[in-house]
Enzyme design. Structure first.
Site, PDB file in Angstrom:
ATOM      1  N   ASP A 181      45.027  -7.806  -9.643  1.00  0.00           N
ATOM      2  CA  ASP A 181      44.780  -9.121 -10.259  1.00  0.00           C
ATOM      3  C   ASP A 181      43.401  -9.690  -9.905  1.00  0.00           C
ATOM      4  O   ASP A 181      43.269 -10.864  -9.545  1.00  0.00           O
ATOM      5  CB  ASP A 181      45.865 -10.126  -9.863  1.00  0.00           C
ATOM      6  CG  ASP A 181      47.227  -9.778 -10.441  1.00  0.00           C
ATOM      7  OD1 ASP A 181      47.322  -8.770 -11.161  1.00  0.00           O
ATOM      8  OD2 ASP A 181      48.189 -10.507 -10.179  1.00  0.00           O
ATOM      9  N   ASP A 204      46.689  -4.353 -13.233  1.00  0.00           N
ATOM     10  CA  ASP A 204      46.565  -5.549 -14.071  1.00  0.00           C
ATOM     11  C   ASP A 204      45.362  -6.394 -13.649  1.00  0.00           C
ATOM     12  O   ASP A 204      45.444  -7.626 -13.599  1.00  0.00           O
ATOM     13  CB  ASP A 204      47.834  -6.405 -13.976  1.00  0.00           C
ATOM     14  CG  ASP A 204      49.088  -5.650 -14.375  1.00  0.00           C
ATOM     15  OD1 ASP A 204      48.983  -4.705 -15.168  1.00  0.00           O
ATOM     16  OD2 ASP A 204      50.177  -6.017 -13.894  1.00  0.00           O
TER      17      ASP A 204
END
Length: 341
Positions: A181, A204
């Protein structure tokens, strides 16, 4: 203007060497607040500037400025959680050197903090993803140039380097370092522009609902995982667009997905992007939910390199035609904002 003279006298040679990096304007001002003017503010960890931290320089800026204000940051490592609040506009934070001007912090999602509403009880809870940022940008018309933004937490969960909430944000020649992230684009309908940036991460590591254009950026996957996790709202026409970018990896990572939908209508498009052989042939993942295949907007055009494999891509992703791709321009995506200006 005493501070400006002091800076020039002590750092003339250094200043002349870095002047081309930023547009620095020095104008006299009779404002009651000596910082209420377009003059550049200088930050230096070694004490040669007026401010030792970037937060200190941000704090003296006037709310809702109608002029362009540069905060010039000399080489050094600045360990601080930096917030650009919602009432600040038209600020440019410009580093002296992208690799040696570093904003860093090390929060991660599993750090224990007092439980909200029960602070006196001694009970704790995990910090969670959205408090872990190193830099949070709430203001509008904010620019970062020639600087590194890093979350150097150990791999113990989500750890955001950049968290954005404002509209019309620009990142030019910026390095974003982290793991899971790394870059969170936090508000749907806001517009972001990244040019000549380097972004690295594990899982991600580019995620969120904003509309973001990535121009000639290098994206590095550090493990086998997922590059993007867009959560574009259904009513927003564009999400993530990578134009003329390069996807690279560390040694040992050889099975990376281009993206998976954090929300059903995720929008991610790669145009004329060079893809290494670490990109999986199918390219896209449905996040364990086949229903996402009916709604996710995943597209490519003109992919090159060993990771470009149009025939093997997931059948629910789309290969654009030349005409379709030509209709997706920076001007159309950004509307009334031209980030090139």
């Amino acid at each position: 203007m005493k501070q400006t003279k002091r800076f020039f006298n002590g750092s003339k040679r250094w200043f002349l060497g870095v002047l081309p990096l930023c547009l620095l304007t020095f104008l006299p001002s009779g404002a009651a607040n000596k910082y209420d003017n377009p003059d550049t503010l200088f930050v230096a960890r070694d004490g040669t500037g007026e401010f030792r931290t970037i937060n200190e320089a941000v704090e003296v800026c006037r709310a809702f400025m109608e002029y362009h204000k540069v905060i010039f940051v000399k080489k050094g490592t600045y360990k601080e959680k930096l917030i650009i609040p919602s009432w600040l506009t038209n600020i440019e934070i410009c580093g002296e050197d992208v690799e040696n001007t570093i904003i860093t912090y090390d929060d991660h999602a599993n750090i224990q903090i007092p439980k909200i509403g029960q602070e006196a009880s001694g009970k704790t809870q995990g910090m969670g993803t959205f408090r872990t940022y190193t830099v949070k940008v709430e203001g509008q018309d904010i620019t970062f140039k020639n600087i590194t933004i890093e979350n150097n937490a150990a791999r113990r969960g989500q750890a955001v380097a950049l968290h954005t909430e404002g509209d019309r944000l620009k990142f030019i020649n910026v390095r974003f370092l982290g793991n899971q992230d790394t870059v969170y684009t936090g508000v749907g309908g806001t517009r972001l522009y990244f040019e000549n940036c380097y972004i690295e991460g594990t899982t991600d590591f580019i995620f969120g609902p904003s509309t973001a254009w990535f121009e000639q950026c290098t994206i590095k996957s550090k493990i086998n995982s997922y590059l993007t996790a867009a959560s574009t709202p259904k009513n927003i026409e564009y999400g993530y667009i990578f134009n003329r970018c390069k996807l690279i990896t560390t040694e040992g990572a050889d099975k990376v997905f281009l993206g998976r939908p954090w929300r059903p209508y995720a929008y991610t498009l790669f145009i004329n992007t060079e893809m290494g052989d670490h990109i999986r042939p199918e390219g896209w993942n449905n996040w364990g939910n086949p229903a996402n295949e009916q709604t996710a907007r995943y597209m490519e055009y003109g992919s090159t390199g060993p990771g470009a494999n149009a025939k093997a891509r997931a059948p629910w992703a789309k290969q654009l035609t030349k005409k379709e791709a030509s209709n997706i321009t920076l001007q159309k995506v950004m509307g009334d904002w031209n980030p090139k200006l």
